[in-house]
Every structure is written in C-alpha cells, then in structure tokens.
Design an enzyme around this catalytic site. Sequence first.
Site, PDB file in Angstrom:
ATOM      1  N   GLY A  16      35.392  39.151  38.918  1.00  0.00           N
ATOM      2  CA  GLY A  16      35.262  40.181  39.964  1.00  0.00           C
ATOM      3  C   GLY A  16      35.711  39.736  41.345  1.00  0.00           C
ATOM      4  O   GLY A  16      35.669  40.534  42.284  1.00  0.00           O
ATOM      5  N   TYR A 144      48.893  47.407  25.002  1.00  0.00           N
ATOM      6  CA  TYR A 144      49.597  46.869  23.829  1.00  0.00           C
ATOM      7  C   TYR A 144      48.653  46.390  22.703  1.00  0.00           C
ATOM      8  O   TYR A 144      49.080  45.651  21.834  1.00  0.00           O
ATOM      9  CB  TYR A 144      50.614  45.798  24.212  1.00  0.00           C
ATOM     10  CG  TYR A 144      50.153  44.666  25.130  1.00  0.00           C
ATOM     11  CD1 TYR A 144      49.175  43.762  24.754  1.00  0.00           C
ATOM     12  CD2 TYR A 144      50.753  44.483  26.370  1.00  0.00           C
ATOM     13  CE1 TYR A 144      48.795  42.714  25.585  1.00  0.00           C
ATOM     14  CE2 TYR A 144      50.389  43.435  27.211  1.00  0.00           C
ATOM     15  CZ  TYR A 144      49.397  42.552  26.812  1.00  0.00           C
ATOM     16  OH  TYR A 144      49.024  41.525  27.635  1.00  0.00           O
TER      17      TYR A 144
HETATM   18  C1  HXC Z   1      53.318  28.061  28.354  1.00  0.00           C
HETATM   19  C2  HXC Z   1      51.273  27.408  29.183  1.00  0.00           C
HETATM   20  C3  HXC Z   1      51.488  28.144  30.356  1.00  0.00           C
HETATM   21  C4  HXC Z   1      52.727  28.862  30.482  1.00  0.00           C
HETATM   22  C5  HXC Z   1      49.578  27.182  30.519  1.00  0.00           C
HETATM   23  N1  HXC Z   1      50.060  26.847  29.330  1.00  0.00           N
HETATM   24  N2  HXC Z   1      50.408  27.997  31.161  1.00  0.00           N
HETATM   25  N3  HXC Z   1      52.175  27.369  28.181  1.00  0.00           N
HETATM   26  N4  HXC Z   1      53.587  28.796  29.453  1.00  0.00           N
HETATM   27  N5  HXC Z   1      53.004  29.592  31.545  1.00  0.00           N
HETATM   28  C6  HXC Z   1      49.472  25.944  28.344  1.00  0.00           C
HETATM   29  C7  HXC Z   1      49.386  24.542  28.924  1.00  0.00           C
HETATM   30  O1  HXC Z   1      50.626  23.864  28.782  1.00  0.00           O
HETATM   31  C8  HXC Z   1      48.281  23.921  28.073  1.00  0.00           C
HETATM   32  O2  HXC Z   1      48.732  23.528  26.800  1.00  0.00           O
HETATM   33  C9  HXC Z   1      47.343  25.108  27.845  1.00  0.00           C
HETATM   34  O3  HXC Z   1      48.116  26.286  28.098  1.00  0.00           O
HETATM   35  C10 HXC Z   1      46.157  25.092  28.780  1.00  0.00           C
HETATM   36  O4  HXC Z   1      46.668  25.046  30.105  1.00  0.00           O
HETATM   37  P1  HXC Z   1      45.695  24.869  31.359  1.00  0.00           P
HETATM   38  O5  HXC Z   1      46.509  25.039  32.601  1.00  0.00           O
HETATM   39  O6  HXC Z   1      44.868  23.638  31.211  1.00  0.00           O
HETATM   40  O7  HXC Z   1      44.739  26.125  31.116  1.00  0.00           O
HETATM   41  P2  HXC Z   1      43.588  26.704  31.992  1.00  0.00           P
HETATM   42  O8  HXC Z   1      43.362  25.878  33.226  1.00  0.00           O
HETATM   43  O9  HXC Z   1      42.478  26.958  31.070  1.00  0.00           O
HETATM   44  O10 HXC Z   1      44.239  28.096  32.523  1.00  0.00           O
HETATM   45  C11 HXC Z   1      44.315  29.224  31.690  1.00  0.00           C
HETATM   46  C12 HXC Z   1      45.595  30.010  31.951  1.00  0.00           C
HETATM   47  C13 HXC Z   1      45.828  30.243  33.474  1.00  0.00           C
HETATM   48  C14 HXC Z   1      45.527  31.292  31.165  1.00  0.00           C
HETATM   49  C15 HXC Z   1      46.793  29.156  31.427  1.00  0.00           C
HETATM   50  O11 HXC Z   1      47.029  30.964  33.703  1.00  0.00           O
HETATM   51  C16 HXC Z   1      44.667  30.993  34.100  1.00  0.00           C
HETATM   52  O12 HXC Z   1      43.685  30.376  34.525  1.00  0.00           O
HETATM   53  N6  HXC Z   1      44.752  32.336  34.213  1.00  0.00           N
HETATM   54  C17 HXC Z   1      43.692  33.183  34.753  1.00  0.00           C
HETATM   55  C18 HXC Z   1      44.211  34.386  35.470  1.00  0.00           C
HETATM   56  C19 HXC Z   1      45.263  35.175  34.769  1.00  0.00           C
HETATM   57  O13 HXC Z   1      45.955  34.680  33.855  1.00  0.00           O
HETATM   58  N7  HXC Z   1      45.444  36.430  35.206  1.00  0.00           N
HETATM   59  C20 HXC Z   1      46.424  37.337  34.625  1.00  0.00           C
HETATM   60  C21 HXC Z   1      45.732  38.362  33.855  1.00  0.00           C
HETATM   61  S1  HXC Z   1      46.833  39.687  33.706  1.00  0.00           S
HETATM   62  P3  HXC Z   1      49.231  22.017  26.452  1.00  0.00           P
HETATM   63  O14 HXC Z   1      49.433  22.037  24.964  1.00  0.00           O
HETATM   64  O15 HXC Z   1      50.500  21.834  27.214  1.00  0.00           O
HETATM   65  O16 HXC Z   1      48.131  21.101  26.902  1.00  0.00           O
HETATM   66  C22 HXC Z   1      46.784  40.407  32.267  1.00  0.00           C
HETATM   67  C23 HXC Z   1      47.669  41.635  32.259  1.00  0.00           C
HETATM   68  C24 HXC Z   1      47.975  42.168  30.912  1.00  0.00           C
HETATM   69  O17 HXC Z   1      46.121  40.045  31.368  1.00  0.00           O
HETATM   70  C25 HXC Z   1      48.931  43.345  30.896  1.00  0.00           C
HETATM   71  C26 HXC Z   1      49.936  43.466  31.969  1.00  0.00           C
HETATM   72  C27 HXC Z   1      50.688  44.767  31.961  1.00  0.00           C
HETATM   73  P1  NAP Z   2      43.472  38.434  37.896  1.00  0.00           P
HETATM   74  O1  NAP Z   2      43.311  38.811  39.343  1.00  0.00           O
HETATM   75  O2  NAP Z   2      44.193  37.189  37.580  1.00  0.00           O
HETATM   76  O3  NAP Z   2      42.032  38.441  37.243  1.00  0.00           O
HETATM   77  C1  NAP Z   2      41.555  37.531  36.318  1.00  0.00           C
HETATM   78  C2  NAP Z   2      40.181  37.081  36.763  1.00  0.00           C
HETATM   79  O4  NAP Z   2      39.538  36.434  35.666  1.00  0.00           O
HETATM   80  C3  NAP Z   2      40.207  36.082  37.919  1.00  0.00           C
HETATM   81  O5  NAP Z   2      39.282  36.468  38.916  1.00  0.00           O
HETATM   82  C4  NAP Z   2      39.767  34.770  37.280  1.00  0.00           C
HETATM   83  O6  NAP Z   2      39.019  33.962  38.193  1.00  0.00           O
HETATM   84  C5  NAP Z   2      38.884  35.286  36.133  1.00  0.00           C
HETATM   85  N1  NAP Z   2      38.762  34.332  35.042  1.00  0.00           N
HETATM   86  C6  NAP Z   2      39.773  33.769  34.325  1.00  0.00           C
HETATM   87  N2  NAP Z   2      39.278  32.917  33.439  1.00  0.00           N
HETATM   88  C7  NAP Z   2      37.937  32.943  33.556  1.00  0.00           C
HETATM   89  C8  NAP Z   2      36.878  32.270  32.904  1.00  0.00           C
HETATM   90  N3  NAP Z   2      37.107  31.391  31.926  1.00  0.00           N
HETATM   91  N4  NAP Z   2      35.605  32.542  33.284  1.00  0.00           N
HETATM   92  C9  NAP Z   2      35.365  33.430  34.286  1.00  0.00           C
HETATM   93  N5  NAP Z   2      36.330  34.093  34.942  1.00  0.00           N
HETATM   94  C10 NAP Z   2      37.597  33.846  34.590  1.00  0.00           C
HETATM   95  O7  NAP Z   2      44.248  39.602  37.109  1.00  0.00           O
HETATM   96  P2  NAP Z   2      44.066  41.200  37.107  1.00  0.00           P
HETATM   97  O8  NAP Z   2      45.431  41.777  37.081  1.00  0.00           O
HETATM   98  O9  NAP Z   2      43.107  41.648  38.135  1.00  0.00           O
HETATM   99  O10 NAP Z   2      43.447  41.426  35.644  1.00  0.00           O
HETATM  100  C11 NAP Z   2      42.139  41.929  35.463  1.00  0.00           C
HETATM  101  C12 NAP Z   2      41.992  42.511  34.082  1.00  0.00           C
HETATM  102  O11 NAP Z   2      42.873  43.610  33.907  1.00  0.00           O
HETATM  103  C13 NAP Z   2      42.329  41.529  32.955  1.00  0.00           C
HETATM  104  O12 NAP Z   2      41.454  41.755  31.864  1.00  0.00           O
HETATM  105  C14 NAP Z   2      43.728  41.917  32.563  1.00  0.00           C
HETATM  106  O13 NAP Z   2      44.057  41.550  31.257  1.00  0.00           O
HETATM  107  C15 NAP Z   2      43.623  43.419  32.721  1.00  0.00           C
HETATM  108  N6  NAP Z   2      44.914  44.087  32.862  1.00  0.00           N
HETATM  109  C16 NAP Z   2      45.632  43.953  34.001  1.00  0.00           C
HETATM  110  C17 NAP Z   2      46.830  44.622  34.117  1.00  0.00           C
HETATM  111  C18 NAP Z   2      47.654  44.538  35.368  1.00  0.00           C
HETATM  112  O14 NAP Z   2      48.735  45.130  35.407  1.00  0.00           O
HETATM  113  N7  NAP Z   2      47.202  43.872  36.412  1.00  0.00           N
HETATM  114  C19 NAP Z   2      47.299  45.415  33.065  1.00  0.00           C
HETATM  115  C20 NAP Z   2      46.540  45.512  31.897  1.00  0.00           C
HETATM  116  C21 NAP Z   2      45.342  44.843  31.812  1.00  0.00           C
HETATM  117  P3  NAP Z   2      38.995  32.341  38.094  1.00  0.00           P
HETATM  118  O15 NAP Z   2      40.421  31.933  37.889  1.00  0.00           O
HETATM  119  O16 NAP Z   2      38.407  31.923  39.399  1.00  0.00           O
HETATM  120  O17 NAP Z   2      38.114  32.023  36.949  1.00  0.00           O
END
Ligand code: HXC
Ligand code: NAP
Length: 282
Positions: A16, A144
């Site tokens: 959040g 999706y």
């Molecule tokens: C390939 C990757 C990668 C990348 C990480 N990894 N990023 N592989 N391409 N871009 C691999 C790493 O190499 C590693 O594997 C493993 O993943 C773990 O990486 P960490 O960096 O240690 O992971 P972690 O710190 O747990 O971070 C998780 C994360 C990171 C998902 C990779 O991006 C994150 O914290 N994201 C949170 C926010 C987020 O993603 N928001 C977007 C949501 S939007 P190896 O084997 O190398 O050790 C969304 C929208 C959907 O969902 C629909 C849109 C229309």
């Molecule tokens: P975002 O800002 O990156 O939000 C992801 C949030 O999840 C961050 O606040 C992150 O905070 C938290 N998070 C990630 N890993 C976590 C963990 N292990 N424990 C607790 N918190 C964690 O992306 P967003 O676009 O707002 O996405 C929000 C939601 O909408 C997601 O479910 C995404 O799949 C969905 N969605 C987004 C889109 C889009 O177009 N933006 C489209 C379809 C669906 P920390 O990194 O600090 O943990």
Amino acid sequence: MLAIDLRGKVIVVTGGGTGLGRAMTETFIQCGAQVAICGRRTHVVEEAAQALGPAVRPYTCDVRSWESVDAFLSQVVKDFGRLDAVVNNAAGNFLAASERLSPKGFRAVVDIVLLGTFHVSRWAGAYWIENKLPGHILNIVTTYTETGCAFVLPSAAAKAGVQALTLSLAYEWAPYGIRANAIAPGPFPTEGAWSRLMPNGDFEKEYKKRLPTGRYGNPAELGALAAFLLSDLAPYITGAVIPIDGAERLQGAMFNYLAQVADRETLKEVFERLRQVQGEKG
Ligand code: HXC
Ligand code: NAP
C-alpha cells in the site's frame, strides 16, 4: 445521494505504500476507512502514511513469510481492534524470455504473488471464522489470467493461481459471511510496473495505439471500484473477477484489428463497397 461509505472499517492493503495500493488506500480513507499498509521497505510505507494522514498506519511485512504476515496482522488487530478486509495488492513482475528465466527468478515472483496472497488470506479467513465475523478478501490480478502472457510467465502463472484461489475461497467461505473477489486492472502506468515492463518510449507509442479508449487507466478509477466492492453496497458480489481495462484485453478478437488499420470513415466505405459487391453477385 448514494455514496460509498467505509466509515468504521479497517482495511489492510499489502504493497500500500506505492502505485495502485497507495491509490486504493487514498480512496478508502476518503470514504472514511482506516487503513493498514505494508511493504518490505519501511521508509516507503512510513513516507506514504505520513503523506496520507492519521487514518493510515505503516507496517513492515514481507508477505512471502508466514511469520512476517502473522506478526503484521496480529499487530493490526491489536492496534485497530478489528479487521474488515484485506486487499492482496503486493506483487512482483519483470520482462524476461522464459527460456532464460532462472528457477529463482520464477520463484521470486510466484512467492510474492501467489504464496503471499495465500498467507494473508489464510490468516484473515481463520481470524474471521474463529471470531464469527464477516470479512472480505480482495485480490488484485491482471487481465491475462485467462490467456496467459508472453514474457511475464511467472506473473501470468501466479496471477492465474490467485484467480483460482479467489474463486475457491468465495465458495468455501461464503457460509461464514466472507466474500472473495478480484479486480483485473489493465494498463495503469505506475513507477513500479512501467520501470519493469515498458522498455522505452518507442515501445510505449506502439502499445498505446492498441488501446481502444486511447488512454491508460487512472488509479483513482481503480480506487473507486475497490471501495465499492468493499462497501456495504456490494454484499452479494462474491466470486467475481472484474476487469478495469478500457476493453484493452479484447484486442485479440478476430475483427477488432480493423479498428487499428483504418479510420472509421474509411472502414464504413470499405464495408459499403463489400456490401455492393455482394449485392451485385445476387
Ligand atoms: C530476469 C530477474 C530479473 C529480471 C530479477 N531476476 N529480476 N531475472 N529478469 N528483470 C531474478 C534474479 O536474477 C534472481 O535469480 C531472482 O530473480 C531473484 O532476484 P532478486 O533481485 O533477489 O529478487 P527480489 O529482491 O526478491 O525482488 C523481486 C523482484 C523485484 C520481483 C525481482 O522486481 C521486486 O521486488 N518487485 C516488486 C515490485 C514490482 O515488481 N512491481 C511491478 C508489479 S506490476 P538468480 O537465479 O539470478 O539468483 C504488475 C503488473 C502486471 O504486476 C500487469 C501489467 C499490465
Ligand atoms: P508497485 O507500485 O510496484 O506495487 C507493488 C507493491 O508490492 C510495492 O509497494 C512493494 O513494496 C510491494 N511488495 C512487493 N513484494 C512484497 C513482499 N514480498 N511483501 C510485501 N510487499 C511487497 O506496482 P503497481 O503497478 O502499483 O501494482 C500493484 C498491483 O496491481 C499488483 O498486484 C500488480 O500486479 C497489479 N497490476 C498492476 C497493473 C499496472 O498496470 N500497474 C496492471 C495489472 C495489475 P516493497 O518493494 O517495499 O515490498
């Protein structure tokens, strides 16, 4: 005047502190709720709570860990004295060719999205059932979940799992007065999503051409839908997966491509010519 009233309700929003989670939190407090937000980065949730005001409290929690979720939700119940709804919004995602994806990379996303949603839902459901209280689980999925999606394999698999979890719990826990729904957003360009999923401006220009409404979603629109679902206006809505995407997901339907290859006046002329040719053939 009919209004969305969340006064007296305590809502948990995972993730959040940023993006759509923060936007939903803002709408919930506008409707009178109190909100507990969590994330892994303490400074991010603290800054968000500071900006949003006293109705929002920040917690550090990693949803991948059962112990962390247990400590977080126990503290929320202690701090607020109640829990009405959980919004499973925390997620991870990135673009990758699946043949190069490491097992750890797959797991990094699935653990946040699917395992994290299970942890929070399991804790809240048991709490409500044990205390004979109603409750609501609202999961944020994607459009999706039915089709799968190239280059985001872990997210597609995990979100499909979350959709199945939503539908499973909606039926199983309905007799306890617990609702479970999902919202499937289309494109909402948040910093978290776009920094990982939109390679650059050229890609974005191409992508935007495919949006039938010609625009992205506004986070406040998602907030309004979420607030409505959590409110007492929607007691019979459970087991629903509701897209909010300006019809973006429908672009694959067979003849929808016509809207992308010519303007409407040209299309009307083309259709008329086709009709005349058919007429001439008798
Ligand atoms: C390939 C990757 C990668 C990348 C990480 N990894 N990023 N592989 N391409 N871009 C691999 C790493 O190499 C590693 O594997 C493993 O993943 C773990 O990486 P960490 O960096 O240690 O992971 P972690 O710190 O747990 O971070 C998780 C994360 C990171 C998902 C990779 O991006 C994150 O914290 N994201 C949170 C926010 C987020 O993603 N928001 C977007 C949501 S939007 P190896 O084997 O190398 O050790 C969304 C929208 C959907 O969902 C629909 C849109 C229309
Ligand atoms: P975002 O800002 O990156 O939000 C992801 C949030 O999840 C961050 O606040 C992150 O905070 C938290 N998070 C990630 N890993 C976590 C963990 N292990 N424990 C607790 N918190 C964690 O992306 P967003 O676009 O707002 O996405 C929000 C939601 O909408 C997601 O479910 C995404 O799949 C969905 N969605 C987004 C889109 C889009 O177009 N933006 C489209 C379809 C669906 P920390 O990194 O600090 O943990």
